[in-house]
Write a protein that holds these residues in place. Structure first.
Motif: not given
Length: 117
Positions: A17, A27, A31, A44, A46
């Motif tokens: 992300v 995010r 998700e 994930v 960021v």
């Protein structure tokens, strides 16, 4: 090597992300989407406060090395557009969460977006 870079061979590639701000909205959307695929446990990652093409390119390079994709919420068109072109050149899949929405709102409001995270 950071823990984020250690990936099991059978694990799915990460979803990065990329954001000019905190990355919280990107995010959350990623998700939320991943919750629809309970067997697919992609990490994930960021990368927030990205304000230059050089920093964005570093994220693209990282994603390409991992076989990952980049979801971005860049609101600054002067960064978003070259970022999208660079991602295509590097062969990294990207999903633009803000660009199409901002373009629609600009057309409907006849106003320019601030372009600030």
């Amino acid at each position: 090597m950071s823990p984020e870079k250690v990936r099991r061979k059978d694990a799915p590639p990460p979803i990065y992300v990329l954001s000019g701000g905190s990355g919280a909205s990107g995010r959350q959307i990623v998700e939320t989407a991943l919750a629809q695929f309970p067997e697919f446990r992609a990490p994930v990652v960021v990368r927030d406060r990205v304000h230059t093409l050089e920093r964005a390119e570093a994220v693209l390079t990282e994603a390409r090395a991992d076989g990952g994709a980049v979801v971005h919420t860049l609101v600054d068109a002067a960064l978003r557009k070259p970022f999208i072109r660079l991602a295509a050149k590097l062969g990294v899949a990207t999903i633009d969460l803000m660009g199409p929405l901002l373009e629609q709102l600009e057309a409907r409001s006849e106003a320019k977006p601030l372009g600030q995270p």
